[in-house]
Design an enzyme around this catalytic site. Structure first.
Site, PDB file in Angstrom:
ATOM      1  N   TYR A  63       0.822  -1.225   0.000  1.00 23.59           N
ATOM      2  CA  TYR A  63       0.000   0.000   0.000  1.00 23.59           C
ATOM      3  C   TYR A  63       0.850   1.267   0.000  1.00 23.59           C
ATOM      4  CZ  TYR A  63      -4.180  -2.787   0.197  1.00 23.59           C
ATOM      5  OH  TYR A  63      -5.176  -3.673  -0.146  1.00 23.59           O
ATOM      6  N   GLN A 100     -15.414   1.439  -6.188  1.00 18.80           N
ATOM      7  CA  GLN A 100     -14.601   0.374  -5.595  1.00 18.80           C
ATOM      8  C   GLN A 100     -13.158   0.849  -5.475  1.00 18.80           C
ATOM      9  OE1 GLN A 100     -15.844  -3.762  -7.341  1.00 18.80           O
ATOM     10  NE2 GLN A 100     -16.188  -2.233  -8.932  1.00 18.80           N
ATOM     11  N   ASP A 103      -8.454   5.210  -4.857  1.00 19.48           N
ATOM     12  CA  ASP A 103      -7.763   6.456  -5.201  1.00 19.48           C
ATOM     13  C   ASP A 103      -8.699   7.640  -4.963  1.00 19.48           C
ATOM     14  OD1 ASP A 103      -8.441   5.342  -8.477  1.00 19.48           O
ATOM     15  OD2 ASP A 103      -9.275   7.220  -7.691  1.00 19.48           O
ATOM     16  N   HIS A 118     -14.787   0.337  -0.813  1.00 14.18           N
ATOM     17  CA  HIS A 118     -13.618  -0.478  -0.470  1.00 14.18           C
ATOM     18  C   HIS A 118     -12.561   0.326   0.275  1.00 14.18           C
ATOM     19  CE1 HIS A 118     -14.613  -3.588  -3.855  1.00 14.18           C
ATOM     20  NE2 HIS A 118     -15.420  -3.681  -2.811  1.00 14.18           N
ATOM     21  N   CYS A 126      -6.691   3.107  13.052  1.00  9.49           N
ATOM     22  CA  CYS A 126      -6.039   2.493  14.220  1.00  9.49           C
ATOM     23  C   CYS A 126      -6.878   1.304  14.696  1.00  9.49           C
ATOM     24  CB  CYS A 126      -5.930   3.537  15.345  1.00  9.49           C
ATOM     25  SG  CYS A 126      -5.269   2.858  16.870  1.00  9.49           S
ATOM     26  N   THR A 186     -15.431  -1.636 -14.515  1.00  8.01           N
ATOM     27  CA  THR A 186     -15.246  -2.722 -13.555  1.00  8.01           C
ATOM     28  C   THR A 186     -15.532  -4.059 -14.225  1.00  8.01           C
ATOM     29  OG1 THR A 186     -15.918  -3.637 -11.403  1.00  8.01           O
ATOM     30  CG2 THR A 186     -17.611  -2.438 -12.636  1.00  8.01           C
TER      31      THR A 186
HETATM   32  C1  BV8 Z   1     -17.590  -9.151   1.418  1.00  8.39           C
HETATM   33  C2  BV8 Z   1      -8.825  -4.005  -1.678  1.00  8.39           C
HETATM   34  C3  BV8 Z   1     -19.089  -9.892   3.000  1.00  8.39           C
HETATM   35  C4  BV8 Z   1      -8.652  -2.586  -1.888  1.00  8.39           C
HETATM   36  C5  BV8 Z   1     -10.457  -5.266  -2.860  1.00  8.39           C
HETATM   37  C6  BV8 Z   1     -20.719 -13.272  -2.901  1.00  8.39           C
HETATM   38  C7  BV8 Z   1     -21.286 -12.353  -2.022  1.00  8.39           C
HETATM   39  C8  BV8 Z   1     -20.486 -11.670  -1.088  1.00  8.39           C
HETATM   40  C9  BV8 Z   1     -19.117 -11.896  -1.050  1.00  8.39           C
HETATM   41  C10 BV8 Z   1     -18.545 -12.797  -1.929  1.00  8.39           C
HETATM   42  C11 BV8 Z   1     -19.344 -13.487  -2.854  1.00  8.39           C
HETATM   43  N1  BV8 Z   1     -18.530 -14.291  -3.577  1.00  8.39           N
HETATM   44  C12 BV8 Z   1     -17.243 -14.121  -3.139  1.00  8.39           C
HETATM   45  C13 BV8 Z   1     -17.235 -13.238  -2.137  1.00  8.39           C
HETATM   46  C14 BV8 Z   1     -16.035 -12.834  -1.396  1.00  8.39           C
HETATM   47  C15 BV8 Z   1     -15.257 -11.714  -2.070  1.00  8.39           C
HETATM   48  C16 BV8 Z   1     -15.241 -11.770  -3.559  1.00  8.39           C
HETATM   49  O1  BV8 Z   1     -16.032 -11.087  -4.218  1.00  8.39           O
HETATM   50  N2  BV8 Z   1     -14.310 -12.528  -4.110  1.00  8.39           N
HETATM   51  C17 BV8 Z   1     -14.185 -12.573  -5.555  1.00  8.39           C
HETATM   52  C18 BV8 Z   1     -12.722 -12.596  -5.949  1.00  8.39           C
HETATM   53  C19 BV8 Z   1     -14.956 -13.793  -6.056  1.00  8.39           C
HETATM   54  N3  BV8 Z   1     -15.795 -10.416  -1.634  1.00  8.39           N
HETATM   55  C20 BV8 Z   1     -15.375  -9.903  -0.476  1.00  8.39           C
HETATM   56  O2  BV8 Z   1     -14.638 -10.477   0.287  1.00  8.39           O
HETATM   57  C21 BV8 Z   1     -15.904  -8.516  -0.107  1.00  8.39           C
HETATM   58  N4  BV8 Z   1     -16.428  -8.588   1.208  1.00  8.39           N
HETATM   59  O3  BV8 Z   1     -18.284  -9.597   0.559  1.00  8.39           O
HETATM   60  O4  BV8 Z   1     -17.872  -9.210   2.720  1.00  8.39           O
HETATM   61  C22 BV8 Z   1     -19.140 -10.089   4.407  1.00  8.39           C
HETATM   62  C23 BV8 Z   1     -20.328 -10.579   4.901  1.00  8.39           C
HETATM   63  C24 BV8 Z   1     -20.421 -10.784   6.228  1.00  8.39           C
HETATM   64  C25 BV8 Z   1     -19.341 -10.500   7.056  1.00  8.39           C
HETATM   65  C26 BV8 Z   1     -18.154 -10.009   6.553  1.00  8.39           C
HETATM   66  C27 BV8 Z   1     -18.052  -9.817   5.201  1.00  8.39           C
HETATM   67  C28 BV8 Z   1     -14.803  -7.477  -0.061  1.00  8.39           C
HETATM   68  C29 BV8 Z   1     -14.403  -7.077  -1.445  1.00  8.39           C
HETATM   69  C30 BV8 Z   1     -13.343  -5.961  -1.407  1.00  8.39           C
HETATM   70  C31 BV8 Z   1     -12.013  -6.566  -1.574  1.00  8.39           C
HETATM   71  N5  BV8 Z   1     -10.998  -5.539  -1.733  1.00  8.39           N
HETATM   72  N6  BV8 Z   1      -9.363  -4.548  -2.909  1.00  8.39           N
HETATM   73  C32 BV8 Z   1      -7.508  -2.391  -2.843  1.00  8.39           C
HETATM   74  O5  BV8 Z   1      -6.405  -2.883  -2.534  1.00  8.39           O
HETATM   75  O6  BV8 Z   1      -7.764  -1.725  -3.844  1.00  8.39           O
HETATM   76  S1  BV8 Z   1     -11.111  -5.879  -4.310  1.00  8.39           S
HETATM   77  C33 BV8 Z   1     -10.397  -5.194  -5.679  1.00  8.39           C
HETATM   78  O7  BV8 Z   1     -11.219  -5.601  -6.791  1.00  8.39           O
HETATM   79  C34 BV8 Z   1     -10.430  -3.682  -5.708  1.00  8.39           C
HETATM   80  O8  BV8 Z   1     -11.140  -3.092  -4.647  1.00  8.39           O
HETATM   81  C35 BV8 Z   1     -11.170  -3.397  -7.002  1.00  8.39           C
HETATM   82  O9  BV8 Z   1     -11.802  -2.204  -6.940  1.00  8.39           O
HETATM   83  C36 BV8 Z   1     -12.092  -4.548  -7.030  1.00  8.39           C
HETATM   84  C37 BV8 Z   1     -12.829  -4.774  -8.298  1.00  8.39           C
HETATM   85  O10 BV8 Z   1     -11.916  -4.767  -9.381  1.00  8.39           O
HETATM   86  P1  BV8 Z   1     -12.225  -3.776 -10.614  1.00  8.39           P
HETATM   87  O11 BV8 Z   1     -12.284  -2.396 -10.076  1.00  8.39           O
HETATM   88  O12 BV8 Z   1     -13.401  -4.273 -11.360  1.00  8.39           O
HETATM   89  O13 BV8 Z   1     -10.894  -3.905 -11.465  1.00  8.39           O
HETATM   90  P2  BV8 Z   1     -10.541  -5.046 -12.544  1.00  8.39           P
HETATM   91  O14 BV8 Z   1      -9.088  -4.909 -12.824  1.00  8.39           O
HETATM   92  O15 BV8 Z   1     -11.091  -6.353 -12.084  1.00  8.39           O
HETATM   93  O16 BV8 Z   1     -11.372  -4.623 -13.832  1.00  8.39           O
HETATM   94  C38 BV8 Z   1     -11.074  -3.409 -14.487  1.00  8.39           C
HETATM   95  C39 BV8 Z   1     -12.032  -3.295 -15.670  1.00  8.39           C
HETATM   96  O17 BV8 Z   1     -11.764  -2.047 -16.336  1.00  8.39           O
HETATM   97  C40 BV8 Z   1     -11.860  -4.381 -16.723  1.00  8.39           C
HETATM   98  O18 BV8 Z   1     -13.128  -4.966 -17.006  1.00  8.39           O
HETATM   99  C41 BV8 Z   1     -11.315  -3.644 -17.963  1.00  8.39           C
HETATM  100  O19 BV8 Z   1     -11.860  -4.157 -19.161  1.00  8.39           O
HETATM  101  C42 BV8 Z   1     -11.789  -2.234 -17.722  1.00  8.39           C
HETATM  102  N7  BV8 Z   1     -10.934  -1.196 -18.308  1.00  8.39           N
HETATM  103  C43 BV8 Z   1      -9.574  -1.179 -18.402  1.00  8.39           C
HETATM  104  N8  BV8 Z   1      -9.180  -0.027 -18.987  1.00  8.39           N
HETATM  105  C44 BV8 Z   1     -10.307   0.699 -19.232  1.00  8.39           C
HETATM  106  C45 BV8 Z   1     -11.424  -0.039 -18.814  1.00  8.39           C
HETATM  107  N9  BV8 Z   1     -12.679   0.404 -18.948  1.00  8.39           N
HETATM  108  C46 BV8 Z   1     -12.847   1.623 -19.503  1.00  8.39           C
HETATM  109  N10 BV8 Z   1     -11.824   2.397 -19.944  1.00  8.39           N
HETATM  110  C47 BV8 Z   1     -10.557   1.962 -19.820  1.00  8.39           C
HETATM  111  N11 BV8 Z   1      -9.547   2.747 -20.244  1.00  8.39           N
END
Ligand code: BV8
Length: 250
Positions: A63, A100, A103, A118, A126, A186
């Site tokens: 980070y 999400q 930044d 997020h 803390c 996303t």
């Molecule tokens: C939670 C940390 C519940 C911050 C991140 C079903 C229901 C609930 C939960 C789950 C579920 N199934 C699975 C889960 C668990 C998990 C999950 O989703 N896992 C996934 C991998 C399957 N979810 C969680 O754990 C979440 N918590 O659900 O808690 C709970 C319930 C009870 C008690 C306690 C908890 C927490 C999720 C947050 C995790 N933290 N990051 C950081 O370091 O940044 S996730 C990470 O992925 C980032 O936050 C990011 O924002 C997020 C999503 O990614 P995207 O933003 O979509 O980025 P990506 O690269 O994937 O895609 C970019 C897109 O842009 C692409 O499609 C591309 O084509 C496009 N693109 C590129 N260039 C351009 C463009 N588009 C336009 N113009 C361009 N120029």
């Protein structure tokens, strides 16, 4: 791709979900594109509470690198961030921006009604007293909490996998009443954000549009799709949507 502009009641709320793709053209990495963040780091090591317990130095380094990168003067909001800020100012029914991204480019682009579901890279929390502080330096085990003066308990104010995203009740309420739901830059991989479109389709009445570089796995859940670079398609969409407002509102 022909741009379809929905006919929308100017008094209806617009909810916008953004992901890393909207910040890509500003110079920040995405997560799942080729060479993205999860190709460089194992998310289990750097974006889970277990990873932080196992190796806090690695997580702080991850980070600290992203925080320093974000503060580089080369990293600036792009036309997509600015267009969403303009929409917020001009749309009579109000705009809620749920990002999400951790930044601050939406803020610097002029948006105000923002939920960072997020967390935020420029804030730390803390674990002892739960105080959240603005932070632009490196963070480490030696960092002392400005509120309780204890050290060893500071972490990025960021939501890791397995942790509850922020302000979910507020987001859920907005999804039920919005007239338009835009998903921008996303991949729709991460829940619960990836489920927002289904929430709108099942319990709301909003028109759902996916705006992304390319189709995502959830594309069939959306009513309309606009593919291309965010810095091009978002300003174009905003300009066309605002043009539908009765002259008095515009
Ligand atoms: C939670 C940390 C519940 C911050 C991140 C079903 C229901 C609930 C939960 C789950 C579920 N199934 C699975 C889960 C668990 C998990 C999950 O989703 N896992 C996934 C991998 C399957 N979810 C969680 O754990 C979440 N918590 O659900 O808690 C709970 C319930 C009870 C008690 C306690 C908890 C927490 C999720 C947050 C995790 N933290 N990051 C950081 O370091 O940044 S996730 C990470 O992925 C980032 O936050 C990011 O924002 C997020 C999503 O990614 P995207 O933003 O979509 O980025 P990506 O690269 O994937 O895609 C970019 C897109 O842009 C692409 O499609 C591309 O084509 C496009 N693109 C590129 N260039 C351009 C463009 N588009 C336009 N113009 C361009 N120029």
């Amino acid at each position: 791709m022909t741009m379809t502009i929905p006919s929308l009641d100017p008094q209806s709320l617009i909810v916008i979900l953004t992901g890393a793709g909207i910040s890509k053209e500003s110079g920040l990495d995405t997560f799942r594109c080729a060479g993205g963040i999860w190709a460089q780091y194992d998310l289990e090591d750097v974006a889970t509470p277990q990873g932080f317990l196992r190796n806090p130095q690695l997580v702080h380094g991850f980070y600290n690198g992203r925080r320093a990168g974000l503060l580089d003067k080369e990293i600036q909001p792009n036309a997509a961030h600015k267009a969403l800020a303009h929409l917020e100012q001009a749309w009579p029914g109000g705009v809620l921006l749920v990002t999400q991204n951790i930044d601050d480019l939406h803020e610097r682009g002029g948006s105000q009604n923002i939920i960072h579901m997020h967390g935020e890279l420029l804030k730390i929390r803390c674990e002892h007293c739960h105080t959240i502080t603005e932070w632009r330096e490196d963070l480490g085990l030696e960092t002392v909490c400005g509120a309780c003066q204890r050290k060893g308990g500071m972490r990025p104010h960021v939501v890791w996998f397995g942790e509850m995203p922020l302000q979910m009740a507020e987001i859920g309420e907005a999804l039920q009443k919005c007239g338009l739901f835009l998903s921008i830059g996303t991949s729709g991989h991460v829940y619960p954000a990836a489920g927002f479109v289904s929430d709108v389709q099942q319990r709301g009445h909003g028109h759902c549009i996916e705006m992304n570089l390319e189709p995502t796995a959830g594309q069939s859940l959306f009513d309309d799709h606009i593919y291309g670079l965010a810095s091009e398609v978002v300003p174009d969409f905003v300009q066309k949507l605002l043009a539908t407002l009765p002259q008095a509102c515009a």
